[in-house]
Design an enzyme around this catalytic site. Structure first.
Site, short mmCIF file in Angstrom:
data_model
loop_
_atom_site.label_atom_id
_atom_site.label_comp_id
_atom_site.label_asym_id
_atom_site.label_seq_id
_atom_site.Cartn_x
_atom_site.Cartn_y
_atom_site.Cartn_z
N HIS A 58 -2.18 -2.90 -6.35
CA HIS A 58 -2.70 -2.52 -5.03
C HIS A 58 -4.23 -2.51 -5.02
CE1 HIS A 58 -3.20 0.75 -1.74
NE2 HIS A 58 -3.27 -0.46 -1.22
N ASN A 99 -3.54 6.43 -0.81
CA ASN A 99 -3.06 6.52 0.57
C ASN A 99 -2.29 7.81 0.84
OD1 ASN A 99 -4.21 4.19 1.56
ND2 ASN A 99 -2.51 2.90 0.91
N SER A 149 0.81 -1.21 0.00
CA SER A 149 0.00 0.00 0.00
C SER A 149 0.84 1.27 0.00
CB SER A 149 -0.93 0.01 1.22
OG SER A 149 -0.18 -0.15 2.42
N GLU A 204 -4.67 0.16 -8.02
CA GLU A 204 -3.55 1.00 -8.43
C GLU A 204 -2.49 0.08 -9.03
OE1 GLU A 204 -3.46 4.82 -5.42
OE2 GLU A 204 -2.55 2.95 -4.71
#
Length: 279
Positions: free
Chosen positions: A135, A185, A116, A147
């Site tokens: 991801h 994130n 992540s 992702e």
């Protein structure tokens, strides 16, 4: 295609379910102990039974999906075409996992990591094949985004292959350049960290902060409840990676976040975070 999912926790089992529910895919769901792998499949079975009960799929289809998932240690992946590593967010663990897999899987097996926030390039150092980031987001069987991250040595055709696979399992891939925290994130976890700061300052209650963001910003879930869902230990690890990678103190993890993790208050998975899940 045969997919080895390395790590049978919440994310790993969700990823395994997403592949098993797609025609043309079989899954090896692996962990460091057989009981952990079996536990991951039990999570999937519970989800499948829920879908059957809601008449989203037939009982026969549910049995077919579960029949496509084989559990075990990573040494069962001898004929895997794709490996997706879902180990803890620790650089050394991920690097060691892939080094061991090199001697198990075929030479043309694709290596992908579900990290992540960590460097795709560093994870892939010293390997005999390129690394790519794939991801997923929790819950991985339902969330649509993946992702797709290229490291410094990731070929363009490998990125395109992962994007195609993502679409085949019903996801929407977004190509992302390697950077601390990637996209989601890099934006999301600092927001959770800031919400923790607001709470620590006594500006509002946990419920007040979450309600304000739900009703004032149309968020489906408040940031503190979301932190509990993600896992506060995971939030802390990502904040530390972003802080270290950017050198910018605006990404410094809040002391309350660090304290809660030290006390084992990790959110839903521990039964206690900003909310009490023990009941």
């Amino acid at each position: 295609m045969k997919v080895g999912v390395i790590g049978a926790g919440v994310m790993g089992s969700g990823i395994a379910q997403a592949f098993a529910m797609t025609d043309g895919y079989e899954v090896y769901l692996c962990d460091i102990k057989q009981e952990f792998a079996d536990g991951g499949k039990a999570k999937i079975e519970k989800n499948i039974n829920f879908l059957v009960g809601k008449e989203k799929i037939t009982a026969e289809k549910g049995e077919e999906i579960l029949g496509k998932i084989t559990t075990g240690l990573k040494d069962i992946c001898t004929d895997a075409n794709l490996i997706i590593e879902v180990a803890p967010e620790n650089m050394q663990i991920k690097k060691d996992t892939f080094k061991e897999l090199q001697d198990i899987v075929p030479a043309d097996c694709i290596f992908a990591t579900n990290t992540s926030s960590l460097s795709i390039t560093e994870i892939g150092e010293e390997l005999d094949r390129p690394m790519v980031g794939m991801h997923f987001f929790n819950p991985a069987d339902r969330m649509k985004l993946i992702e797709v991250i290229a490291g410094e040595n990731t070929p363009a055709d490998l990125v395109e292959t992962i994007k195609k696979i993502s679409e085949e399992i019903g996801k929407t891939p977004v190509e992302v350049k390697e950077a601390p925290g990637f996209v989601v994130n890099r934006v999301l976890i600092p927001m959770i960290n800031e919400a923790i700061g607001v709470y620590a300052a006594g500006t509002a209650s946990v419920e007040g902060i979450d309600t304000a963001m739900q009703l004032g910003a149309s968020h489906p879930m408040g940031p503190l409840a979301l932190g509990d869902l993600i896992g506060l230990d995971v939030c802390l690890a990502i904040m530390e990676v972003i802080h270290e990678g950017t050198g910018d103190d605006k990404y410094k993890p809040h002391d309350m976040l660090k304290q809660m993790v030290e006390e084992g208050k990790l959110g839903r998975k521990s039964g206690q975070g900003f909310y009490d899940y023990s009941k």
